[in-house]
Design an enzyme around this catalytic site. Structure first.
Site, PDB file in Angstrom:
ATOM      1  N   THR A   1     -41.080 -16.481  11.136  1.00 42.43           N
ATOM      2  CA  THR A   1     -39.722 -16.973  11.375  1.00 42.43           C
ATOM      3  C   THR A   1     -39.039 -16.180  12.470  1.00 42.43           C
ATOM      4  OG1 THR A   1     -39.519 -17.503   9.047  1.00 42.43           O
ATOM      5  CG2 THR A   1     -37.467 -17.294  10.253  1.00 42.43           C
TER       6      THR A   1
ATOM      7  N   ASP B   1     -35.875 -21.392   2.992  1.00 44.29           N
ATOM      8  CA  ASP B   1     -34.448 -21.285   3.315  1.00 44.29           C
ATOM      9  C   ASP B   1     -34.129 -21.612   4.778  1.00 44.29           C
ATOM     10  OD1 ASP B   1     -36.007 -18.955   3.967  1.00 44.29           O
ATOM     11  OD2 ASP B   1     -34.132 -18.007   4.595  1.00 44.29           O
TER      12      ASP B   1
ATOM     13  N   THR C   1     -34.300 -13.887   6.616  1.00 39.53           N
ATOM     14  CA  THR C   1     -35.745 -14.030   6.759  1.00 39.53           C
ATOM     15  C   THR C   1     -36.404 -13.442   5.517  1.00 39.53           C
ATOM     16  OG1 THR C   1     -37.636 -13.614   8.226  1.00 39.53           O
ATOM     17  CG2 THR C   1     -35.999 -11.864   8.068  1.00 39.53           C
TER      18      THR C   1
ATOM     19  N   VAL D   1     -40.509 -26.282   1.360  1.00 37.18           N
ATOM     20  CA  VAL D   1     -39.526 -25.925   2.385  1.00 37.18           C
ATOM     21  C   VAL D   1     -38.774 -24.697   1.890  1.00 37.18           C
ATOM     22  CG1 VAL D   1     -37.411 -26.669   3.550  1.00 37.18           C
ATOM     23  CG2 VAL D   1     -39.276 -28.294   3.239  1.00 37.18           C
TER      24      VAL D   1
HETATM   25  C1  SD4 Z   1     -39.426 -19.188   4.511  1.00 35.61           C
HETATM   26  N1  SD4 Z   1     -37.808 -17.549   5.198  1.00 35.61           N
HETATM   27  O1  SD4 Z   1     -39.949 -20.253   4.810  1.00 35.61           O
HETATM   28  C2  SD4 Z   1     -39.016 -18.223   5.622  1.00 35.61           C
HETATM   29  C3  SD4 Z   1     -40.152 -17.314   5.929  1.00 35.61           C
HETATM   30  C4  SD4 Z   1     -39.866 -16.136   6.805  1.00 35.61           C
HETATM   31  O2  SD4 Z   1     -40.727 -14.516   8.229  1.00 35.61           O
HETATM   32  O3  SD4 Z   1     -38.753 -15.731   7.008  1.00 35.61           O
HETATM   33  N2  SD4 Z   1     -40.897 -15.521   7.362  1.00 35.61           N
HETATM   34  O4  SD4 Z   1     -39.260 -18.851   3.340  1.00 35.61           O
END
Ligand code: SD4
Length: 346
Positions: free
Chosen positions: A204, A235, A255, A233
């Protein structure tokens, strides 16, 4: 009072895990940042590169909205990063992408479970600008993207993702994936992968920019979790969870393990805490404390991090575990900063 002239000192405190004592962020004092120029901040190491195209827009007096779109597009393009079509697939072998964007006027757009489109962040912006809706998902989001002129890309996995997926199929136990955990004992199929340069690979990027006009915008784009259930899915495309912007107060991106960000309405709660007078740092710490207290045992094994910027240019960042860093850029400096965390070691 916190401003960017004493930023280095504050960051020193932040990495040491001490709450920054800042000013109340409830009011908007535009002159502070009009004097000092714009700012862009973004999550993880990849943020250093993503900030460059964003900054090119901001320094010319461009819009924060354009900066946060162009900045994360760079990461979506990058073959070295796990954001975008080069990322690890879901457990059925398909890469599915999520993204959202929000401007200073509460306009927002999002896509989720989007396949074979290279720049989900730009599709999210089109949803915001060209539809009466906030979010499109799956086939409908893809259809909209194609109608808007986006190209349908190949469904082939990148060589690295194909290798990781083949490996995962051999070892698969269908456990829920762990995201961004630098757990030295975790060598299993859900261990986060490393890039060629040895850095941890993150799925992310979240970015917040404050432009010369004093307006905030934010963006967030992700492939979610590698080997997730089909249709999962997190956040990142959810306005209020992975991203929230309120020009009267500030903005926040999240994240890490998305399920745990959603259950505390993460980004919008951070902004609300700032509205009530907390600094971005205090707000990020408060929400991480809540995430940990809600699920104490679980918190030992997940990573969640928040990054926030007030409309006066104050920065805050905090994570459950060590290892979260963010990229900061303003007129004077460009640096990768380690955020403090709830647990001090893994
Ligand atoms: C999720 N928050 O799909 C994201 C993953 C993420 O670095 O932040 N990865 O849950």
């Amino acid at each position: 009072m916190f401003n960017r002239r004493n930023f280095v000192k504050k960051v020193g405190m932040l990495t040491a895990g001490v709450t920054v004592q800042g000013v109340s962020t409830g009011s908007s004092n535009k002159s502070i940042f009009l004097d000092q120029g714009p700012i862009v901040i973004s999550t993880w190491d990849a943020g250093m590169e993503a900030n460059i195209p964003a900054w090119a827009i901001l320094e010319k007096g461009g819009l924060a909205l354009d900066a946060v779109e162009q900045g994360v597009r760079h990461t979506e393009n990058s073959l070295n990063c796990c954001v975008g079509l080069g990322a690890n697939p879901d457990r059925d072998g398909h890469v599915t992408l999520d993204a959202c964007i929000m401007d200073h006027n509460h306009n927002c757009g999002a896509v989720a479970f989007l396949e074979r489109i290279k720049h989900p962040i730009s599709v999210a912006r089109r949803v915001m600008e060209k539809t009466p809706h906030v979010m499109l998902v799956g086939e409908g989001a893809q259809q909209f993207a194609l109608a808007e002129g986006f190209k349908l890309e190949s469904d082939q996995l990148s060589p690295a993702a194909q290798a990781a997926y083949t490996d995962w199929l051999h070892q698969s136990q269908y456990k829920s994936p762990s995201i961004n955990r630098e757990n030295k004992n975790d060598h299993g199929p859900f261990a986060p992968t490393r890039l060629q340069n040895g850095e941890w690979n993150h799925d992310t990027i979240g970015m917040i920019a404050l432009d010369k006009q004093g307006n905030l915008s934010g963006s967030c784009t992700t492939s979610g979790a590698g080997f997730k259930m089909r249709g999962r899915v997190g956040d990142s495309p959810i306005i209020g969870a992975g991203l929230f912007v309120d020009n009267q107060v500030g903005a926040c991106v999240a994240t890490g393990q998305g399920e745990d960000v959603i259950r505390v309405a993460g980004a919008s709660t951070v902004v609300e805490l700032m509205r009530q007078g907390k600094t971005p740092q205090q707000a990020c710490e408060t929400i991480i404390q809540r995430v940990v207290q809600i699920k104490k045992e679980r918190a030992k094994n997940i990573q969640v991090a928040f990054l926030a910027l007030s409309n006066r240019g104050e920065v805050g960042a905090f994570a459950i575990h060590p290892g979260f860093s963010f990229a900061y850029k303003d007129l004077q400096r460009s640096e990768l900063i380690k955020a403090a965390s709830w647990f001090k070691s893994n």
